[in-house]
Design a protein around this motif. Structure first.
Motif, mmCIF file in Angstrom:
data_model
loop_
_atom_site.group_PDB
_atom_site.id
_atom_site.type_symbol
_atom_site.label_atom_id
_atom_site.label_comp_id
_atom_site.label_asym_id
_atom_site.label_seq_id
_atom_site.Cartn_x
_atom_site.Cartn_y
_atom_site.Cartn_z
ATOM 1 N N ASN A 141 3.015 -13.825 3.243
ATOM 2 C CA ASN A 141 2.867 -12.559 4.418
ATOM 3 C C ASN A 141 1.603 -11.819 4.166
ATOM 4 O O ASN A 141 1.696 -10.515 3.920
ATOM 5 C CB ASN A 141 4.227 -11.763 4.101
ATOM 6 N N PRO A 142 0.202 -12.283 4.051
ATOM 7 C CA PRO A 142 -0.875 -11.506 4.174
ATOM 8 C C PRO A 142 -0.984 -10.615 5.391
ATOM 9 O O PRO A 142 -0.303 -11.090 6.429
ATOM 10 C CB PRO A 142 -1.908 -12.440 3.981
ATOM 11 N N ILE A 143 -1.805 -9.806 5.495
ATOM 12 C CA ILE A 143 -1.879 -9.136 6.795
ATOM 13 C C ILE A 143 -2.838 -9.944 7.771
ATOM 14 O O ILE A 143 -3.576 -10.563 7.279
ATOM 15 C CB ILE A 143 -2.984 -7.773 6.321
ATOM 16 N N MET A 144 -2.525 -10.012 8.850
ATOM 17 C CA MET A 144 -2.925 -10.817 9.991
ATOM 18 C C MET A 144 -3.375 -9.810 11.095
ATOM 19 O O MET A 144 -3.154 -8.795 11.259
ATOM 20 C CB MET A 144 -1.898 -11.794 10.443
ATOM 21 N N ARG A 176 -2.804 -7.246 0.364
ATOM 22 C CA ARG A 176 -1.625 -6.689 1.354
ATOM 23 C C ARG A 176 -1.763 -5.185 1.226
ATOM 24 O O ARG A 176 -1.443 -4.362 2.002
ATOM 25 C CB ARG A 176 -0.540 -7.052 0.705
ATOM 26 N N LYS A 177 -2.580 -4.613 0.028
ATOM 27 C CA LYS A 177 -2.701 -3.103 -0.373
ATOM 28 C C LYS A 177 -3.847 -2.692 0.540
ATOM 29 O O LYS A 177 -4.283 -1.426 0.399
ATOM 30 C CB LYS A 177 -2.427 -2.930 -1.835
ATOM 31 N N SER A 178 -4.695 -3.480 1.137
ATOM 32 C CA SER A 178 -6.077 -3.050 1.583
ATOM 33 C C SER A 178 -6.078 -1.707 2.530
ATOM 34 O O SER A 178 -6.946 -0.979 2.146
ATOM 35 C CB SER A 178 -6.542 -4.270 2.752
ATOM 36 N N TYR A 179 -5.058 -1.382 3.174
ATOM 37 C CA TYR A 179 -5.074 -0.396 4.068
ATOM 38 C C TYR A 179 -4.216 0.721 3.648
ATOM 39 O O TYR A 179 -3.646 1.218 4.636
ATOM 40 C CB TYR A 179 -4.743 -0.808 5.411
ATOM 41 N N PHE A 180 -3.597 0.541 2.331
ATOM 42 C CA PHE A 180 -2.487 1.633 2.104
ATOM 43 C C PHE A 180 -2.545 3.011 2.619
ATOM 44 O O PHE A 180 -1.539 3.514 3.060
ATOM 45 C CB PHE A 180 -2.358 1.535 0.398
ATOM 46 N N ASP A 181 -3.774 3.756 2.332
ATOM 47 C CA ASP A 181 -3.822 5.008 2.610
ATOM 48 C C ASP A 181 -3.810 5.243 4.234
ATOM 49 O O ASP A 181 -3.353 6.053 4.706
ATOM 50 C CB ASP A 181 -5.365 5.505 2.100
ATOM 51 N N ASP A 182 -4.508 4.355 4.972
ATOM 52 C CA ASP A 182 -4.542 4.145 6.253
ATOM 53 C C ASP A 182 -3.134 4.154 7.209
ATOM 54 O O ASP A 182 -2.895 4.746 7.756
ATOM 55 C CB ASP A 182 -5.295 3.240 6.889
#
Ligand SMILES: Cc1cc2nc3c(=O)[nH]c(=O)nc-3n(C[C@H](O)[C@H](O)[C@H](O)COP(=O)(O)OP(=O)(O)OC[C@H]3O[C@@H](n4cnc5c(N)ncnc54)[C@H](O)[C@@H]3O)c2cc1C
Ligand SMILES: Cc1cc2nc3c(=O)[nH]c(=O)nc-3n(C[C@H](O)[C@H](O)[C@H](O)COP(=O)(O)OP(=O)(O)OC[C@H]3O[C@@H](n4cnc5c(N)ncnc54)[C@H](O)[C@@H]3O)c2cc1C
Ligand code: FES
Lengths: 276, 501
Positions: A211-214, A256-262
């Motif tokens: 389930n990676p970000i797509m 998967r945590k790439s955009y955690f803050d966003d």
């Protein structure tokens, strides 16, 4: 625009979404997903196809409300439309007559495992279904799954303290008890990686639905890159199913945590706008 | 469509007939050649670099009417114009330029449209300096060609402001169903041509907005979305149906569509598969393909996050790998999203850069740093798996390679490390294999491109045609459009001959 036929809360935070999509309903196979966008300002997100009705031309997904997009989806009502409901995407899962299959699912994966279990059963396998819930009241689709399963096991964390080794422990117990020929696991990354670790010593083929970000879901962007057996794969077209023993889990967790803050910012902005 | 430098005898005859019309003669007489050659090109008005590199509004503002007429006067109206042969779709350039000189802007726009269905796009993004303008006699005489691209843009913008291209009377519907895969420049062109021939055209598009690369790749500051909106509305007025979010090969295959009554097909699915270099660390967080980076920003409007839900990582120190238009678009985007330093890392030298000259020039004005003869060899991550530095190697130019450009070879021991927190890999795209994989019998070439007969753009399957980037690999808008016109003519012939399927 695709019309919502049904949206209902199954258990706290988990919702079912049934959408009119005759072409997708006609074509989809177990293990495939759709890309959904809730409104014109929304993000495109992947959801596994949990069920379909080829005659009525509808497709059903089950999702967990975790961020802006899924919270928006959770507010849809029958008759609403969504701007994007595209699919069926990804390669279908490999279904075969292999003997005994253990289908393990947690959170939204309890529903996502359903078409797989059904197909494995239809292919003549003995099917053991293992579902993971944090508490008893979070279990849903029990009837649907019990109707398929030769054996149905619930792993609940009620009343247990310390450790997070619930599902893997059940998996190890089942492997110790009987010969299992295939394991499929769908759910959060933690559930899938811990099951893959639990089955690694036995070497039983363990398929996980990554389930990676797509973004597009059609192989155009590479957002969904995962490393499997040392090679970069695009999960949306090469997967989403992969051999769990070959997946680079650390990389998947990080990506998967790439955009955690966003994601937090996006959710706060949306909540402030919607519930001032 | 041919890539040769000559034009067909029939076209030459047409061009000559226009050349000899009385009004053209009069116009030529009205101003001596010497006078025309005086003074340079009318500069394209543009926004100040320090202002424009902070937002996404268009950089070039377009010529005004007076400037356009003055620029058109520079054209010597040659008896044997070279420019037409330089144009891949053979626009009758002198005729449209002279109509501009006469002040007949609508007629000039119509003239361009005879050969080019997306003039407002091509006027902005064609590499004119290596096409029509390169062959211009004035360039040979004075060093500076007539600003043909700027004039093309001017007439098409004029047309759009005046309400858009006119839908002339359509022939009665033939009722024949045509399926077009992909709403990029090639697909939109085929759709327009065949709708005008009276056929029932449906475009199937995987994404939620039409335009292909023009909508998800090329940024607003170079090609405003409003231009595409106008082109799409023109197609709708012609009766073209759009089926968005429809992935051919997944939602339905070509064979499924055939069973649904579609008789002829055009595959214009582009070259959407991003290439990576396969160097260590390329999957670190903060390393993007140009496709993902540009799609997040353009199609999903991440520049307006959180009003739009899709995020993109705003780098402080951004490095873009590559030297083509895609790389330049990415690096200028990074600058606009707030990067303090935005670098181009290109393995060859400046002269080999395939990007449009004007864009390179604009990028320099906007404060982009260019590092030539450099390649990344490794990306280094922090403890969260996020890129924090890149290791590079210097190159020098060796012997010419197959493309005729001198091949870069590494300089031993020249490794160095640069701090970066955003990397965009823009080293090219390959054709997406989805359609070939799901269409039995469709022949593909070595690089995954669909094989076609270049005279008709027919593929190995009866009734199935292809063109643009899916047939050429990464090419240009104008070549995609040229393919589309060739294909449309052949498809129309096929439908009229009545041989279905
Ligand atoms: C092939 C595939 C099938 C999936 N099927 C389902 C499903 O059937 N039901 C379901 O509930 N979820 C499913 N997911 C995950 C789902 O896409 C994400 O939960 C969703 O994107 C979150 O969006 P959001 O805006 O609500 O949350 P965000 O605010 O974007 O994120 C909240 C959390 O979700 C995680 N996340 C963000 N984007 C994604 C993403 N694209 N994929 C996975 N996790 C993400 C983030 O790490 C974060 O922890 C699937 C993912 C994939 C790749
Ligand atoms: C960032 C960038 C900048 C560029 N700058 C320039 C420039 O300045 N000048 C220039 O001339 N060229 C430029 N190019 C190249 C130019 O854009 C392309 O050559 C051109 O767009 C090719 O057109 P096409 O119609 O073949 O394909 P595309 O524009 O790629 O369109 C293909 C369409 O098909 C859709 N599609 C794909 N698969 C399917 C499927 N299975 N089912 C349904 N739909 C599908 C895609 O979503 C897409 O919308 C640039 C390219 C990029 C990426
Ligand atoms: S999601 Fe874009 S390539 Fe997979």
């Amino acid at each position: 625009m695709p019309r919502v036929v049904r949206r209902e809360r199954l258990v706290p935070n988990i919702h079912l979404l049934e959408v009119e999509a005759p072409e997708i309903a006609r074509k989809c196979l177990p293990g495939q997903f759709v890309i959904v966008m809730p409104d014109a300002h929304g993000e495109r997100i992947p959801l596994t196809i949990a069920d379909w009705d080829r005659e009525r031309g509808t497709v059903t997904s089950v999702f967990m409300a975790v961020g802006t997009t899924t919270r928006k989806l959770a507010l849809l009502k029958a008759g609403d439309t969504v701007p994007i409901f595209a699919g069926p995407l990804g390669r279908p899962s490999e279904i075969g007559s292999v003997g005994t299959v253990l289908c393990a699912g947690g959170c939204f994966g309890i529903a996502a495992i359903h078409p797989l279990a059904r197909a494995f059963k239809a292919a003549g396998n003995r099917v053991v279904i293992l579902v993971d819930v944090k508490a008893d009241y979070l279990l849903y689709w029990r009837d649907k799954l019990e109707a398929i399963a030769d054996e149905f096991v619930v792993s609940s964390r009620d009343g247990l303290y310390g450790g997070t080794d619930f599902v893997p422990r059940h998996v190890r117990d089942i492997l110790a008890r009987e010969k299992v020929d295939r394991i499929v696991a769908v759910g959060c990354t933690y559930l899938m990686s811990s099951i893959a670790e639990a089955t690694r010593p036995s070497g039983v083929r363990t398929m996980v639905c990554l389930n990676p970000i797509m973004v597009d879901g059609t192989g155009m962007c590479g957002a969904c890159r995962v490393t499997v057996d040392g090679q970069t794969k695009f999960a949306c077209v090469d997967g989403p199913d992969f051999d769990g023993h070959l997946v680079d889990w650390a990389e998947l967790y990080a990506r998967r945590k790439s955009y955690f803050d966003d994601e937090v910012r996006s959710l706060c902005a949306w909540e402030e706008e919607r519930f001032p | 469509m041919s890539d040769q430098d000559t034009i067909s005898p029939s076209l030459a005859a047409q061009v000559l007939a226009e050349f000899e019309k009385d009004w053209r003669k009069e116009l030529r007489r009205s101003m001596p050649v010497k006078e025309r050659m005086k003074g340079g090109r009318r500069p394209m008005p543009q926004r100040a670099p320090g202002e424009r590199n902070k937002d996404f509004a268009e950089v070039n503002l377009g010529l005004g009417a007076e400037e356009a007429v003055a620029e058109a006067r520079r054209c010597l109206d040659c008896a044997k114009p070279g420019c037409i042969a330089g144009c891949p779709v053979r626009i009758d350039i002198p005729s449209f330029v002279k109509l501009v000189e006469k002040g007949e802007f609508a007629a000039a726009a119509a003239k361009v449209r005879e050969a080019n269905s997306l003039p407002a796009v091509c006027g902005r993004v064609c590499p004119q300096e290596s096409q029509c303008e390169e062959k211009c006699a004035l360039r040979k005489a004075t060093g500076v060609a007539v600003g043909i691209g700027n004039l093309e843009r001017f007439v098409s913008d004029y047309e759009r402001r005046e309400g858009g291209a006119v839908v002339s009377d359509l022939p009665p519907s033939t009722g024949r169903k045509v399926a077009v895969v992909g709403a990029g420049p090639s697909g939109m062109t085929v759709a327009g041509e065949l709708a005008r021939a009276g056929h029932r055209v449906t475009i199937f598009e995987a994404l939620h907005d039409a335009g292909g690369v023009l909508v998800y790749g090329i940024p607003e500051f170079r090609l405003p979305k409003s231009i595409l909106v106008a082109e799409i509305s023109y197609l709708r007025r012609l009766g073209v149906e759009f089926r968005m979010n429809f992935i051919v090969g997944k939602t339905a295959t070509i064979d499924d569509l055939r069973a649904d009554g579609y008789e002829v097909f055009f595959i214009g699915s582009g070259a959407g598969l991003p290439n990576f270099m396969k160097v260590p660390g390329e999957n670190l967080v903060g390393v993007y393909s140009a496709n993902e980076y540009l799609t997040r920003v353009n199609l999903m409007r991440a520049y307006d996050f959180p009003r739009y839900d899709t995020p993109v990582f705003p780098g402080r120190r951004a490095a873009v790998i590559g030297g083509g238009n895609v790389a330049i678009d990415s690096v200028r985007t990074a600058k606009r999203l707030g990067a303090e330093r935005a670098l181009i890392i290109y393995r060859r030298s400046r002269v080999e850069m395939p990007a449009r000259v004007e864009e390179v020039h604009h990028a320099e004005e906007e404060g982009i740093e260019f590092h030539f003869l450099t390649v990344p060899t490794r990306y280094i991550g922090d403890e969260h798996g996020r890129v924090k530095a890149m290791e590079c190697l210097r190159m020098e130019l060796g012997e010419p390679d197959a493309s005729g450009r001198r091949r870069p070879v590494p300089v031993p021991g020249s490794e160095f490390t640069a701090e970066v927190d955003l990397v965009v890999v823009a080293i090219g795209q390959s054709p997406n294999p989805l359609i070939p994989q799901t269409t039995p019998g469709l022949k593909v070439g070595k690089w995954g491109t669909i094989d076609v007969d270049w005279e008709t753009m027919a593929t190995s399957l009866p009734g199935v045609y292809a063109g643009g980037d899916i047939a050429r690999g990464g090419a240009t808008v104008i070549l995609a459009m040229g393919d589309a016109r060739t294909a449309a003519a052949a498809m129309d012939r096929r439908l009229k001959q009545g041989s279905a399927g």
